[in-house]
Design a protein around this motif. Structure first.
Motif, PDB file in Angstrom:
ATOM      1  N   GLY A   1       3.878  -0.533   2.189  1.00 11.74           N
ATOM      2  CA  GLY A   1       4.401   0.823   2.126  1.00 11.74           C
ATOM      3  C   GLY A   1       3.956   1.679   3.294  1.00 11.74           C
ATOM      4  O   GLY A   1       3.009   1.351   4.010  1.00 11.74           O
TER       5      GLY A   1
ATOM      6  N   GLU B   1      11.118  11.762   6.682  1.00 11.31           N
ATOM      7  CA  GLU B   1      11.316  10.739   5.653  1.00 11.31           C
ATOM      8  C   GLU B   1      12.733  10.176   5.712  1.00 11.31           C
ATOM      9  O   GLU B   1      12.940   8.961   5.601  1.00 11.31           O
ATOM     10  N   THR B   2      13.698  11.049   5.921  1.00  9.49           N
ATOM     11  CA  THR B   2      15.088  10.598   6.040  1.00  9.49           C
ATOM     12  C   THR B   2      15.250   9.650   7.221  1.00  9.49           C
ATOM     13  O   THR B   2      15.931   8.616   7.132  1.00  9.49           O
TER      14      THR B   2
ATOM     15  N   LEU C   1      12.852   7.810   8.632  1.00  7.94           N
ATOM     16  CA  LEU C   1      12.149   6.565   8.329  1.00  7.94           C
ATOM     17  C   LEU C   1      13.015   5.649   7.473  1.00  7.94           C
ATOM     18  O   LEU C   1      13.086   4.436   7.713  1.00  7.94           O
ATOM     19  N   ARG C   2      13.679   6.210   6.482  1.00  6.46           N
ATOM     20  CA  ARG C   2      14.527   5.399   5.614  1.00  6.46           C
ATOM     21  C   ARG C   2      15.716   4.829   6.388  1.00  6.46           C
ATOM     22  O   ARG C   2      16.139   3.690   6.152  1.00  6.46           O
ATOM     23  N   ALA C   3      16.248   5.609   7.317  1.00  6.49           N
ATOM     24  CA  ALA C   3      17.396   5.163   8.102  1.00  6.49           C
ATOM     25  C   ALA C   3      17.038   4.030   9.064  1.00  6.49           C
ATOM     26  O   ALA C   3      17.918   3.274   9.500  1.00  6.49           O
TER      27      ALA C   3
ATOM     28  N   ASN D   1      15.455   1.441   8.339  1.00  4.30           N
ATOM     29  CA  ASN D   1      15.472   0.162   7.606  1.00  4.30           C
ATOM     30  C   ASN D   1      14.260  -0.705   7.935  1.00  4.30           C
ATOM     31  O   ASN D   1      14.385  -1.896   8.260  1.00  4.30           O
TER      32      ASN D   1
ATOM     33  N   ASP E   1       8.422  -1.720   1.216  1.00  2.00           N
ATOM     34  CA  ASP E   1       8.848  -1.551  -0.175  1.00  2.00           C
ATOM     35  C   ASP E   1       8.826  -0.094  -0.618  1.00  2.00           C
ATOM     36  O   ASP E   1       9.560   0.295  -1.521  1.00  2.00           O
ATOM     37  N   VAL E   2       7.966   0.700   0.011  1.00  2.00           N
ATOM     38  CA  VAL E   2       7.780   2.096  -0.387  1.00  2.00           C
ATOM     39  C   VAL E   2       7.674   2.973   0.853  1.00  2.00           C
ATOM     40  O   VAL E   2       7.030   2.588   1.835  1.00  2.00           O
ATOM     41  N   ILE E   3       8.318   4.138   0.817  1.00  2.00           N
ATOM     42  CA  ILE E   3       8.128   5.160   1.844  1.00  2.00           C
ATOM     43  C   ILE E   3       7.749   6.449   1.124  1.00  2.00           C
ATOM     44  O   ILE E   3       8.533   6.975   0.329  1.00  2.00           O
TER      45      ILE E   3
ATOM     46  N   THR F   1       6.042  10.432   1.623  1.00  2.00           N
ATOM     47  CA  THR F   1       5.667  11.484   2.560  1.00  2.00           C
ATOM     48  C   THR F   1       5.072  12.663   1.799  1.00  2.00           C
ATOM     49  O   THR F   1       5.299  12.824   0.591  1.00  2.00           O
TER      50      THR F   1
END
Length: 214
Positions: A97, A107-108, A110-112, A114, A118-120, A122
């Motif tokens: 994570g 956070e957006t 980081l998620r983009a 890929n 398993d976990v993000i 903030t």
């Protein structure tokens, strides 16, 4: 295991450079003051006050966004060893994570990206920020195992390593970024499970550490 974000996974050099530009300050001057602030044990945000007393970081972030110059980072800002390290650890069957003091926008992003995690988590998303004990309690909850079976990897002795240790979490200190090179407290650093110059070495260190003894 969990990783800090800024200066552990993401190289923030370019982004701090854009803040210097926004303030109209030479980048080397901004960096020098930034380092001086850290060496005095102050919050990095005091750097902005030196150049513009009364500076409101939240408000200025909004102004930058409105001006089409929001804080941002891309794949190119990831440290080259970050993605391979995360992928290797996850391939080894570890729960991986990210958990750092980051904005909702970060956070957006980081998620983009890929990333193989398993976990993000903030500070904006969790509603609590380091070095609060509640932040590291959340890390343990997200890990889904006892604190002593988690590893937290970070570059800051003050915000990452010390509070993680106080929460009973083993730690790994990576020496890079301004905090990694300026801060020094052997009472804290000597308690780290690993000392890293690169994330490249971490998967093998973990494998050896977890290898059953005969």
């Amino acid at each position: 295991m969990f990783f800090d974000v800024g200066e552990t996974i993401v190289d923030e050099s370019r982004e701090y450079g854009t803040w210097a530009d926004w303030l109209g300050v030479p980048r080397h001057t901004f960096s020098a003051v930034f380092g001086a602030v850290i060496s005095r044990g102050l919050d990095y945000r005091e750097t902005f006050q030196v150049f513009r007393p009364g500076f409101d970081l939240t408000q200025e972030r909004q102004r930058r966004t409105a001006a089409g110059q929001p804080e941002s980072f891309t794949e190119d800002d990831l440290y080259p060893d970050a993605r391979p390290c995360l992928a290797a650890l996850r391939a080894a069957g570890l729960h991986v994570g990210l958990a750092g003091n980051q904005t909702a926008r970060a956070e957006t992003i980081l998620r983009a990206l890929n990333l193989p995690v398993d976990v993000i988590g903030t500070s904006d998303g969790w509603g609590v920020e380091k070095p609060s004990p509640a932040f590291f309690n959340r890390v343990v909850t997200e890990a889904g195992c006892p604190a002593d079976q988690v590893l937290y990897v970070g570059d800051r002795l003050d915000n990452d390593i010390r509070p993680a240790q106080e929460a009973g979490i083993p730690t790994a200190l990576i020496r890079r970024g301004p905090w990694g090179h300026i801060l020094n407290d052997t009472a804290i650093s000597d308690r780290c499970l690993f000392h890293l110059d690169s994330l490249t070495e971490l998967p093998d260190l973990i494998r050896k550490h977890n290898k059953p003894t005969a």
